[in-house]
Design an enzyme around this catalytic site. Structure first.
Site, short mmCIF file in Angstrom:
data_model
loop_
_atom_site.label_atom_id
_atom_site.label_comp_id
_atom_site.label_asym_id
_atom_site.label_seq_id
_atom_site.Cartn_x
_atom_site.Cartn_y
_atom_site.Cartn_z
N PHE A 165 -51.38 30.11 25.53
CA PHE A 165 -49.98 30.55 25.60
C PHE A 165 -49.16 29.90 24.49
O PHE A 165 -47.97 29.64 24.65
CB PHE A 165 -49.41 30.22 26.99
N ALA A 197 -31.39 39.55 22.14
CA ALA A 197 -31.48 40.89 21.55
C ALA A 197 -31.69 40.75 20.05
O ALA A 197 -31.25 39.78 19.44
CB ALA A 197 -30.20 41.66 21.85
N GLY A 198 -32.36 41.71 19.45
CA GLY A 198 -32.62 41.61 18.01
C GLY A 198 -33.21 42.88 17.46
O GLY A 198 -32.88 43.99 17.91
N CYS A 249 -49.19 39.08 18.34
CA CYS A 249 -49.57 39.10 19.76
C CYS A 249 -48.91 40.21 20.57
O CYS A 249 -49.61 41.07 21.12
CB CYS A 249 -49.25 37.75 20.38
C1 UGA Z 1 -46.37 34.90 21.93
C2 UGA Z 1 -46.16 34.22 23.31
O1 UGA Z 1 -44.81 33.75 23.41
C3 UGA Z 1 -47.13 33.06 23.49
O2 UGA Z 1 -46.98 32.51 24.79
C4 UGA Z 1 -48.57 33.58 23.31
O3 UGA Z 1 -49.52 32.54 23.42
C5 UGA Z 1 -48.71 34.22 21.94
O4 UGA Z 1 -47.75 35.29 21.82
C6 UGA Z 1 -50.11 34.74 21.81
O5 UGA Z 1 -50.50 35.61 22.59
O6 UGA Z 1 -50.88 34.20 21.00
P1 UGA Z 1 -45.63 34.36 19.40
O7 UGA Z 1 -46.14 35.72 19.08
O8 UGA Z 1 -46.01 33.22 18.55
O9 UGA Z 1 -46.05 33.95 20.91
O10 UGA Z 1 -44.05 34.43 19.33
P2 UGA Z 1 -42.81 34.52 20.34
O11 UGA Z 1 -41.97 33.33 20.16
O12 UGA Z 1 -43.23 34.85 21.71
O13 UGA Z 1 -42.03 35.77 19.71
C7 UGA Z 1 -42.62 37.07 19.66
C8 UGA Z 1 -41.63 38.06 19.12
O14 UGA Z 1 -40.57 38.30 20.03
C9 UGA Z 1 -40.95 37.64 17.81
O15 UGA Z 1 -40.88 38.76 16.95
C10 UGA Z 1 -39.57 37.22 18.23
O16 UGA Z 1 -38.60 37.37 17.21
C11 UGA Z 1 -39.31 38.18 19.38
N1 UGA Z 1 -38.33 37.69 20.35
C12 UGA Z 1 -38.59 36.61 21.12
C13 UGA Z 1 -37.14 38.38 20.52
O17 UGA Z 1 -36.86 39.39 19.84
N2 UGA Z 1 -36.24 37.94 21.47
C14 UGA Z 1 -36.49 36.86 22.24
O18 UGA Z 1 -35.64 36.53 23.10
C15 UGA Z 1 -37.70 36.17 22.07
#
Ligand code: UGA
Length: 437
Positions: free
Chosen positions: A153, A253-254, A261
Protein backbone atom coordinates in the site's frame (compact mmCIF):
# COMPACT_ATOMS: atom_id res chain seq x y z
CA UNK A 1 15.39 -12.38 10.82
CA UNK A 2 14.27 -13.94 7.57
CA UNK A 3 16.28 -14.54 4.41
CA UNK A 4 14.39 -12.90 1.59
CA UNK A 5 14.62 -12.80 -2.20
CA UNK A 6 12.85 -9.98 -4.03
CA UNK A 7 12.32 -10.74 -7.71
CA UNK A 8 11.96 -7.42 -9.57
CA UNK A 9 13.68 -4.18 -8.56
CA UNK A 10 11.08 -1.83 -9.95
CA UNK A 11 9.41 0.65 -7.70
CA UNK A 12 7.67 -1.83 -5.39
CA UNK A 13 10.46 -4.40 -5.26
CA UNK A 14 13.21 -1.93 -4.52
CA UNK A 15 11.33 -0.09 -1.77
CA UNK A 16 10.03 -3.31 -0.19
CA UNK A 17 13.38 -5.10 -0.38
CA UNK A 18 15.29 -2.17 1.08
CA UNK A 19 12.80 -1.58 3.88
CA UNK A 20 12.65 -5.29 4.78
CA UNK A 21 16.45 -5.12 5.15
CA UNK A 22 16.09 -1.96 7.24
CA UNK A 23 13.91 -3.88 9.74
CA UNK A 24 16.56 -6.57 10.13
CA UNK A 25 15.99 -9.14 7.38
CA UNK A 26 18.63 -10.31 4.93
CA UNK A 27 17.46 -9.41 1.45
CA UNK A 28 18.69 -10.15 -2.07
CA UNK A 29 17.03 -8.01 -4.74
CA UNK A 30 17.13 -9.62 -8.16
CA UNK A 31 16.62 -8.17 -11.61
CA UNK A 32 17.43 -9.39 -15.09
CA UNK A 33 18.52 -5.89 -16.07
CA UNK A 34 22.28 -5.97 -15.51
CA UNK A 35 22.81 -2.22 -15.75
CA UNK A 36 20.15 -1.63 -13.10
CA UNK A 37 21.82 -4.12 -10.78
CA UNK A 38 25.25 -2.52 -11.25
CA UNK A 39 23.73 0.92 -10.56
CA UNK A 40 22.21 -0.45 -7.35
CA UNK A 41 25.44 -2.17 -6.35
CA UNK A 42 27.13 1.22 -6.67
CA UNK A 43 24.62 2.60 -4.13
CA UNK A 44 22.60 4.61 -6.65
CA UNK A 45 18.89 4.17 -7.34
CA UNK A 46 17.32 4.36 -10.81
CA UNK A 47 14.15 6.14 -9.56
CA UNK A 48 13.40 9.34 -7.67
CA UNK A 49 12.05 8.38 -4.26
CA UNK A 50 12.83 10.59 -1.25
CA UNK A 51 14.80 8.80 1.47
CA UNK A 52 15.36 5.57 -0.44
CA UNK A 53 18.96 6.00 -1.63
CA UNK A 54 20.49 6.48 1.85
CA UNK A 55 18.62 3.37 3.04
CA UNK A 56 19.96 1.33 0.11
CA UNK A 57 23.51 2.42 0.98
CA UNK A 58 23.10 1.90 4.72
CA UNK A 59 21.68 -1.61 4.40
CA UNK A 60 24.11 -2.68 1.67
CA UNK A 61 26.98 -1.58 3.91
CA UNK A 62 25.50 -3.46 6.86
CA UNK A 63 25.39 -6.63 4.73
CA UNK A 64 21.61 -6.94 4.95
CA UNK A 65 20.91 -5.91 1.36
CA UNK A 66 22.53 -7.20 -1.81
CA UNK A 67 21.75 -7.25 -5.52
CA UNK A 68 21.99 -10.03 -8.07
CA UNK A 69 20.95 -11.01 -11.58
CA UNK A 70 20.53 -14.68 -10.69
CA UNK A 71 17.04 -15.70 -9.57
CA UNK A 72 18.13 -19.30 -8.98
CA UNK A 73 21.00 -18.41 -6.60
CA UNK A 74 18.88 -15.90 -4.70
CA UNK A 75 15.95 -18.34 -4.35
CA UNK A 76 18.23 -21.05 -2.97
CA UNK A 77 19.65 -18.63 -0.43
CA UNK A 78 16.18 -17.56 0.80
CA UNK A 79 13.21 -18.79 2.81
CA UNK A 80 10.75 -16.23 1.43
CA UNK A 81 10.66 -15.17 -2.22
CA UNK A 82 8.62 -12.13 -3.22
CA UNK A 83 7.22 -11.66 -6.71
CA UNK A 84 7.53 -7.94 -7.40
CA UNK A 85 7.53 -7.98 -11.19
CA UNK A 86 5.44 -5.82 -13.50
CA UNK A 87 1.77 -6.55 -14.15
CA UNK A 88 1.17 -4.09 -17.01
CA UNK A 89 -2.29 -3.44 -18.45
CA UNK A 90 -3.40 -5.32 -21.54
CA UNK A 91 -5.48 -3.81 -24.33
CA UNK A 92 -8.69 -5.25 -22.82
CA UNK A 93 -7.94 -3.64 -19.43
CA UNK A 94 -6.93 -6.92 -17.77
CA UNK A 95 -3.53 -7.36 -16.10
CA UNK A 96 -0.76 -9.01 -18.09
CA UNK A 97 0.42 -11.76 -15.76
CA UNK A 98 3.09 -13.21 -18.02
CA UNK A 99 5.96 -11.90 -15.84
CA UNK A 100 4.29 -13.34 -12.74
CA UNK A 101 3.92 -16.68 -14.48
CA UNK A 102 7.53 -16.68 -15.69
CA UNK A 103 8.74 -15.79 -12.21
CA UNK A 104 6.66 -18.61 -10.67
CA UNK A 105 8.24 -21.10 -13.06
CA UNK A 106 11.74 -19.89 -12.36
CA UNK A 107 11.25 -20.09 -8.60
CA UNK A 108 9.66 -23.56 -8.80
CA UNK A 109 12.61 -24.84 -10.81
CA UNK A 110 15.22 -23.25 -8.59
CA UNK A 111 13.82 -24.10 -5.14
CA UNK A 112 15.62 -26.95 -3.38
CA UNK A 113 13.76 -26.78 -0.03
CA UNK A 114 10.52 -25.43 1.44
CA UNK A 115 10.07 -21.89 0.09
CA UNK A 116 7.29 -19.38 0.61
CA UNK A 117 6.48 -17.57 -2.63
CA UNK A 118 4.70 -14.30 -1.88
CA UNK A 119 2.78 -12.15 -4.35
CA UNK A 120 3.75 -8.51 -3.86
CA UNK A 121 2.86 -7.28 -7.34
CA UNK A 122 -0.75 -6.15 -7.63
CA UNK A 123 -2.63 -9.07 -9.16
CA UNK A 124 -6.28 -9.86 -9.83
CA UNK A 125 -8.11 -12.14 -7.43
CA UNK A 126 -7.52 -15.84 -8.12
CA UNK A 127 -3.94 -15.28 -9.31
CA UNK A 128 -2.73 -17.15 -6.20
CA UNK A 129 -4.78 -20.15 -7.35
CA UNK A 130 -3.07 -20.06 -10.73
CA UNK A 131 0.33 -19.80 -9.09
CA UNK A 132 -0.50 -22.74 -6.83
CA UNK A 133 -1.52 -24.91 -9.78
CA UNK A 134 1.67 -24.00 -11.65
CA UNK A 135 3.75 -24.79 -8.58
CA UNK A 136 2.05 -28.16 -8.19
CA UNK A 137 3.05 -29.10 -11.71
CA UNK A 138 6.59 -27.77 -11.57
CA UNK A 139 7.88 -28.11 -8.03
CA UNK A 140 10.57 -30.70 -7.65
CA UNK A 141 10.01 -33.60 -5.25
CA UNK A 142 12.71 -32.35 -2.89
CA UNK A 143 11.12 -28.92 -2.57
CA UNK A 144 7.76 -27.54 -1.64
CA UNK A 145 6.88 -24.05 -2.74
CA UNK A 146 3.83 -22.56 -1.06
CA UNK A 147 2.09 -19.40 -2.28
CA UNK A 148 1.01 -16.44 -0.14
CA UNK A 149 -0.21 -12.90 -0.79
CA UNK A 150 1.06 -9.73 0.85
CA UNK A 151 -0.23 -6.70 -1.05
CA UNK A 152 1.56 -3.35 -0.79
CA UNK A 153 0.00 0.00 0.00
CA UNK A 154 2.99 2.28 -0.63
CA UNK A 155 2.50 5.65 -2.22
CA UNK A 156 5.18 7.01 -4.50
CA UNK A 157 6.94 9.95 -2.90
CA UNK A 158 6.32 8.70 0.66
CA UNK A 159 6.99 5.00 0.11
CA UNK A 160 9.71 4.52 2.73
CA UNK A 161 7.62 6.05 5.50
CA UNK A 162 4.51 4.19 4.30
CA UNK A 163 6.41 0.92 4.54
CA UNK A 164 7.86 1.55 7.97
CA UNK A 165 4.63 3.00 9.42
CA UNK A 166 1.81 1.22 7.61
CA UNK A 167 -1.90 1.44 8.48
CA UNK A 168 -2.07 -2.35 8.23
CA UNK A 169 -0.27 -5.43 6.97
CA UNK A 170 -2.30 -7.93 4.97
CA UNK A 171 -1.18 -11.54 4.92
CA UNK A 172 -3.04 -14.01 2.71
CA UNK A 173 -1.93 -17.54 3.54
CA UNK A 174 -2.90 -21.21 3.30
CA UNK A 175 -1.03 -22.55 6.33
CA UNK A 176 0.00 -21.70 9.88
CA UNK A 177 3.62 -22.17 8.85
CA UNK A 178 3.34 -19.47 6.18
CA UNK A 179 1.55 -17.17 8.63
CA UNK A 180 4.31 -17.60 11.23
CA UNK A 181 7.01 -16.83 8.64
CA UNK A 182 5.25 -13.67 7.49
CA UNK A 183 4.65 -12.50 11.06
CA UNK A 184 8.33 -13.02 11.80
CA UNK A 185 9.30 -11.03 8.71
CA UNK A 186 7.31 -8.01 9.90
CA UNK A 187 7.87 -8.40 13.63
CA UNK A 188 9.66 -5.07 14.01
CA UNK A 189 6.84 -3.10 12.39
CA UNK A 190 4.01 -1.89 14.58
CA UNK A 191 0.76 -2.26 12.68
CA UNK A 192 -2.38 -4.36 12.79
CA UNK A 193 -1.83 -7.62 10.90
CA UNK A 194 -4.85 -9.03 9.10
CA UNK A 195 -4.51 -12.68 8.24
CA UNK A 196 -6.80 -13.98 5.56
CA UNK A 197 -7.14 -16.43 2.69
CA UNK A 198 -5.30 -15.57 -0.51
CA UNK A 199 -8.34 -14.57 -2.57
CA UNK A 200 -9.40 -12.08 0.10
CA UNK A 201 -5.89 -10.62 0.36
CA UNK A 202 -5.80 -10.09 -3.40
CA UNK A 203 -9.23 -8.48 -3.27
CA UNK A 204 -8.22 -6.16 -0.42
CA UNK A 205 -5.60 -4.59 -2.69
CA UNK A 206 -7.85 -4.03 -5.70
CA UNK A 207 -10.77 -3.00 -3.50
CA UNK A 208 -8.64 -0.44 -1.61
CA UNK A 209 -7.09 1.21 -4.65
CA UNK A 210 -10.43 1.26 -6.46
CA UNK A 211 -12.17 2.76 -3.47
CA UNK A 212 -9.62 5.57 -3.29
CA UNK A 213 -9.99 6.14 -7.04
CA UNK A 214 -13.78 6.29 -6.59
CA UNK A 215 -13.34 8.80 -3.78
CA UNK A 216 -11.31 11.04 -6.08
CA UNK A 217 -13.82 10.72 -8.92
CA UNK A 218 -16.64 11.42 -6.48
CA UNK A 219 -15.12 14.71 -5.35
CA UNK A 220 -14.29 15.60 -8.96
CA UNK A 221 -17.95 15.07 -9.84
CA UNK A 222 -18.93 17.26 -6.87
CA UNK A 223 -16.42 19.85 -8.13
CA UNK A 224 -18.20 19.99 -11.47
CA UNK A 225 -21.49 20.65 -9.69
CA UNK A 226 -19.77 23.30 -7.55
CA UNK A 227 -18.63 25.08 -10.70
CA UNK A 228 -22.17 25.11 -12.04
CA UNK A 229 -23.71 26.54 -8.86
CA UNK A 230 -20.85 28.72 -7.61
CA UNK A 231 -20.07 26.59 -4.54
CA UNK A 232 -16.58 25.81 -3.21
CA UNK A 233 -15.44 22.18 -3.46
CA UNK A 234 -12.70 22.73 -0.86
CA UNK A 235 -15.34 23.71 1.69
CA UNK A 236 -17.59 20.83 0.66
CA UNK A 237 -14.67 18.40 1.11
CA UNK A 238 -13.81 19.95 4.47
CA UNK A 239 -17.41 19.71 5.61
CA UNK A 240 -17.68 16.09 4.47
CA UNK A 241 -14.27 15.17 5.84
CA UNK A 242 -15.10 15.94 9.45
CA UNK A 243 -17.48 13.00 9.35
CA UNK A 244 -15.21 10.19 10.58
CA UNK A 245 -17.05 7.73 8.39
CA UNK A 246 -15.97 9.71 5.33
CA UNK A 247 -12.61 11.33 6.21
CA UNK A 248 -10.94 14.27 4.46
CA UNK A 249 -8.13 12.44 2.68
CA UNK A 250 -8.40 11.65 -1.04
CA UNK A 251 -11.08 14.29 -1.42
CA UNK A 252 -8.82 16.74 -3.26
CA UNK A 253 -10.50 17.70 -6.50
CA UNK A 254 -8.14 18.07 -9.43
CA UNK A 255 -7.32 16.92 -12.93
CA UNK A 256 -8.13 13.28 -12.24
CA UNK A 257 -6.05 10.46 -10.83
CA UNK A 258 -3.01 9.17 -12.71
CA UNK A 259 0.06 7.09 -11.92
CA UNK A 260 1.02 3.51 -12.39
CA UNK A 261 -1.60 2.14 -10.02
CA UNK A 262 -5.11 3.62 -9.94
CA UNK A 263 -5.86 3.68 -13.70
CA UNK A 264 -4.39 0.19 -14.19
CA UNK A 265 -5.94 -1.34 -11.09
CA UNK A 266 -9.40 0.11 -11.73
CA UNK A 267 -9.38 -1.36 -15.26
CA UNK A 268 -8.07 -4.71 -14.04
CA UNK A 269 -10.68 -4.87 -11.27
CA UNK A 270 -13.48 -4.11 -13.72
CA UNK A 271 -12.13 -6.81 -16.02
CA UNK A 272 -11.69 -9.56 -13.41
CA UNK A 273 -15.16 -8.77 -12.01
CA UNK A 274 -16.58 -9.21 -15.50
CA UNK A 275 -14.74 -12.53 -15.83
CA UNK A 276 -16.24 -13.84 -12.60
CA UNK A 277 -19.72 -12.63 -13.63
CA UNK A 278 -20.15 -9.20 -12.03
CA UNK A 279 -20.76 -5.95 -13.89
CA UNK A 280 -18.91 -3.40 -11.74
CA UNK A 281 -21.01 -0.38 -12.76
CA UNK A 282 -19.94 1.92 -9.94
CA UNK A 283 -16.26 1.47 -10.80
CA UNK A 284 -16.90 1.97 -14.51
CA UNK A 285 -18.51 5.27 -13.52
CA UNK A 286 -15.42 6.30 -11.54
CA UNK A 287 -13.17 5.56 -14.53
CA UNK A 288 -15.44 7.54 -16.87
CA UNK A 289 -15.50 10.55 -14.49
CA UNK A 290 -11.71 10.43 -14.38
CA UNK A 291 -11.45 10.67 -18.17
CA UNK A 292 -14.01 13.52 -18.21
CA UNK A 293 -12.00 15.43 -15.66
CA UNK A 294 -8.94 15.62 -17.92
CA UNK A 295 -11.06 16.80 -20.86
CA UNK A 296 -12.76 19.33 -18.61
CA UNK A 297 -9.43 21.00 -17.82
CA UNK A 298 -8.49 21.21 -21.49
CA UNK A 299 -11.93 22.56 -22.31
CA UNK A 300 -11.52 25.29 -19.71
CA UNK A 301 -8.12 26.17 -21.14
CA UNK A 302 -9.51 26.27 -24.65
CA UNK A 303 -12.46 28.39 -23.63
CA UNK A 304 -10.05 30.89 -22.10
CA UNK A 305 -7.88 31.01 -25.25
CA UNK A 306 -10.50 30.33 -27.97
CA UNK A 307 -8.02 28.30 -30.05
CA UNK A 308 -4.68 26.66 -29.24
CA UNK A 309 -3.05 27.24 -32.62
CA UNK A 310 0.11 29.38 -32.30
CA UNK A 311 -0.55 30.01 -28.60
CA UNK A 312 2.22 29.47 -26.07
CA UNK A 313 1.17 27.39 -23.09
CA UNK A 314 3.38 27.02 -20.03
CA UNK A 315 2.86 23.80 -18.09
CA UNK A 316 3.95 23.64 -14.47
CA UNK A 317 4.39 20.09 -13.22
CA UNK A 318 4.69 16.99 -15.36
CA UNK A 319 4.81 13.99 -13.00
CA UNK A 320 1.50 12.41 -12.03
CA UNK A 321 1.91 13.83 -8.53
CA UNK A 322 4.59 15.66 -6.52
CA UNK A 323 7.73 14.03 -5.08
CA UNK A 324 8.12 11.59 -7.95
CA UNK A 325 9.52 11.64 -11.47
CA UNK A 326 6.98 9.01 -12.53
CA UNK A 327 5.13 9.95 -15.71
CA UNK A 328 2.98 6.85 -16.04
CA UNK A 329 -0.58 8.00 -16.80
CA UNK A 330 0.38 11.54 -15.90
CA UNK A 331 -2.41 13.88 -17.04
CA UNK A 332 0.32 16.25 -18.32
CA UNK A 333 1.02 13.74 -21.12
CA UNK A 334 -2.55 14.02 -22.42
CA UNK A 335 -2.43 17.79 -22.13
CA UNK A 336 0.84 18.11 -24.04
CA UNK A 337 -0.33 15.69 -26.73
CA UNK A 338 -3.55 17.64 -27.36
CA UNK A 339 -1.79 21.01 -27.34
CA UNK A 340 0.87 19.86 -29.79
CA UNK A 341 -1.75 18.20 -32.01
CA UNK A 342 -3.54 21.55 -32.16
CA UNK A 343 -0.30 23.39 -32.99
CA UNK A 344 0.31 25.20 -29.73
CA UNK A 345 3.84 25.88 -28.48
CA UNK A 346 4.44 24.14 -25.18
CA UNK A 347 6.93 25.23 -22.51
CA UNK A 348 7.25 23.08 -19.42
CA UNK A 349 8.87 22.98 -16.04
CA UNK A 350 9.05 20.20 -13.46
CA UNK A 351 11.64 19.86 -10.69
CA UNK A 352 12.46 16.20 -11.47
CA UNK A 353 10.43 14.78 -14.38
CA UNK A 354 11.68 16.79 -17.38
CA UNK A 355 14.35 14.34 -18.51
CA UNK A 356 11.77 11.57 -18.80
CA UNK A 357 9.25 13.82 -20.57
CA UNK A 358 11.93 14.88 -23.09
CA UNK A 359 11.97 11.31 -24.34
CA UNK A 360 8.23 11.42 -25.03
CA UNK A 361 7.97 14.97 -26.33
CA UNK A 362 11.31 16.26 -27.64
CA UNK A 363 9.74 19.35 -29.26
CA UNK A 364 8.48 20.83 -25.99
CA UNK A 365 10.64 23.65 -24.63
CA UNK A 366 11.90 22.48 -21.22
CA UNK A 367 12.68 25.35 -18.87
CA UNK A 368 14.93 25.44 -15.83
CA UNK A 369 12.50 27.46 -13.71
CA UNK A 370 8.74 27.99 -13.45
CA UNK A 371 9.31 31.62 -14.39
CA UNK A 372 10.95 30.67 -17.68
CA UNK A 373 7.95 28.45 -18.43
CA UNK A 374 5.64 31.41 -17.74
CA UNK A 375 7.69 33.89 -19.78
CA UNK A 376 5.59 35.19 -22.68
CA UNK A 377 3.04 32.40 -22.17
CA UNK A 378 -0.54 32.96 -23.28
CA UNK A 379 -1.69 30.71 -20.47
CA UNK A 380 -0.19 28.79 -17.58
CA UNK A 381 -1.50 25.32 -16.74
CA UNK A 382 -0.69 23.83 -13.33
CA UNK A 383 -0.73 20.05 -13.63
CA UNK A 384 1.13 18.91 -10.47
CA UNK A 385 0.98 20.47 -7.03
CA UNK A 386 4.74 20.64 -6.34
CA UNK A 387 5.21 22.70 -3.17
CA UNK A 388 7.38 25.30 -4.90
CA UNK A 389 4.46 26.31 -7.14
CA UNK A 390 2.37 27.50 -4.22
CA UNK A 391 5.29 29.77 -3.25
CA UNK A 392 5.61 31.42 -6.66
CA UNK A 393 6.08 35.18 -6.92
CA UNK A 394 2.75 35.78 -8.64
CA UNK A 395 3.43 39.47 -9.28
CA UNK A 396 6.48 38.45 -11.26
CA UNK A 397 4.48 35.77 -13.09
CA UNK A 398 1.85 38.32 -14.06
CA UNK A 399 4.47 40.70 -15.39
CA UNK A 400 6.23 38.14 -17.59
CA UNK A 401 3.21 36.38 -19.10
CA UNK A 402 1.62 37.52 -22.35
CA UNK A 403 -1.81 37.33 -20.75
CA UNK A 404 -3.10 36.75 -17.24
CA UNK A 405 -4.66 33.30 -17.70
CA UNK A 406 -3.88 30.59 -15.18
CA UNK A 407 -5.63 27.21 -15.24
CA UNK A 408 -4.91 25.57 -11.92
CA UNK A 409 -5.66 21.86 -12.14
CA UNK A 410 -4.61 21.32 -8.52
CA UNK A 411 -6.32 24.14 -6.62
CA UNK A 412 -3.12 25.54 -5.14
CA UNK A 413 -4.19 29.20 -5.09
CA UNK A 414 -7.13 31.05 -3.62
CA UNK A 415 -9.52 32.17 -6.38
CA UNK A 416 -10.55 35.39 -4.61
CA UNK A 417 -6.92 36.45 -4.05
CA UNK A 418 -6.06 35.56 -7.65
CA UNK A 419 -8.93 37.66 -8.94
CA UNK A 420 -7.79 40.58 -6.79
CA UNK A 421 -4.31 40.26 -8.29
CA UNK A 422 -5.85 40.60 -11.72
CA UNK A 423 -5.51 37.03 -12.96
CA UNK A 424 -8.08 35.26 -15.08
CA UNK A 425 -7.87 32.26 -12.84
CA UNK A 426 -9.72 28.98 -13.31
CA UNK A 427 -9.38 26.16 -10.84
CA UNK A 428 -11.39 23.04 -10.05
CA UNK A 429 -14.77 23.47 -8.37
CA UNK A 430 -14.03 26.89 -6.91
CA UNK A 431 -14.80 30.45 -7.93
CA UNK A 432 -13.91 33.84 -6.42
CA UNK A 433 -16.17 34.87 -3.55
CA UNK A 434 -18.83 37.37 -4.56
CA UNK A 435 -18.42 39.09 -1.18
CA UNK A 436 -15.98 38.89 1.75
CA UNK A 437 -17.21 36.96 4.83
C1 UGA B 1 -1.57 4.46 -4.80
C2 UGA B 1 -2.15 4.14 -3.41
O1 UGA B 1 -2.41 5.36 -2.70
C3 UGA B 1 -1.19 3.27 -2.60
O2 UGA B 1 -1.78 2.91 -1.37
C4 UGA B 1 -0.87 2.00 -3.42
O3 UGA B 1 0.06 1.17 -2.75
C5 UGA B 1 -0.30 2.39 -4.77
O4 UGA B 1 -1.25 3.23 -5.46
C6 UGA B 1 -0.03 1.13 -5.54
O5 UGA B 1 -0.98 0.39 -5.82
O6 UGA B 1 1.14 0.80 -5.77
P1 UGA B 1 0.23 6.22 -5.77
O7 UGA B 1 -0.23 5.78 -7.11
O8 UGA B 1 1.68 6.31 -5.48
O9 UGA B 1 -0.38 5.24 -4.62
O10 UGA B 1 -0.34 7.67 -5.53
P2 UGA B 1 -1.53 8.38 -4.72
O11 UGA B 1 -0.95 9.30 -3.74
O12 UGA B 1 -2.52 7.41 -4.24
O13 UGA B 1 -2.18 9.25 -5.90
C7 UGA B 1 -2.76 8.64 -7.05
C8 UGA B 1 -3.38 9.69 -7.94
O14 UGA B 1 -4.53 10.26 -7.34
C9 UGA B 1 -2.46 10.88 -8.26
O15 UGA B 1 -2.61 11.21 -9.63
C10 UGA B 1 -2.98 11.99 -7.39
O16 UGA B 1 -2.73 13.28 -7.92
C11 UGA B 1 -4.47 11.68 -7.38
N1 UGA B 1 -5.18 12.21 -6.21
C12 UGA B 1 -4.92 11.73 -4.97
C13 UGA B 1 -6.16 13.17 -6.38
O17 UGA B 1 -6.44 13.62 -7.51
N2 UGA B 1 -6.84 13.63 -5.29
C14 UGA B 1 -6.60 13.16 -4.04
O18 UGA B 1 -7.28 13.61 -3.09
C15 UGA B 1 -5.61 12.19 -3.88
Amino acid sequence: MKRVCMVGTGYVGLVTGTCLAEVGNKVICVDKDESKISTLKAGKIPIYEPGLEPLVRKNSKAGRLSFSTSVADAVRASEIVFIAVNTPPQKDGGADLSFVEACTREVARAANKYTLLVEKSTVPVKTGERIRKTLEVLSQSKSFVEVASNPEFLREGTAVNDFLNPDRIIIGVQSKKAEAMMRDLYKKIKAPIIVTDINSAELIKHASNSFLAMKISYINAIAQICEKVGADVEKVAEGMGYDKRIGRSFLNAGIGYGGSCFPKDVSAFIKISEEVGYDFKILKGAAAVNEDQKSHVLKTLKEALWTFKDKTIGILGLSFKPETDDLRNAPAIDFIQTLLDEQAQVKAYDPVAMEKMKQLFPTVEYCDSPYKAAQKADALLIATEWKEFSQLDLKRIKKIMNTNIIIDGRNIFDPTAMKKMGFTYHCIGRSPKAFEN
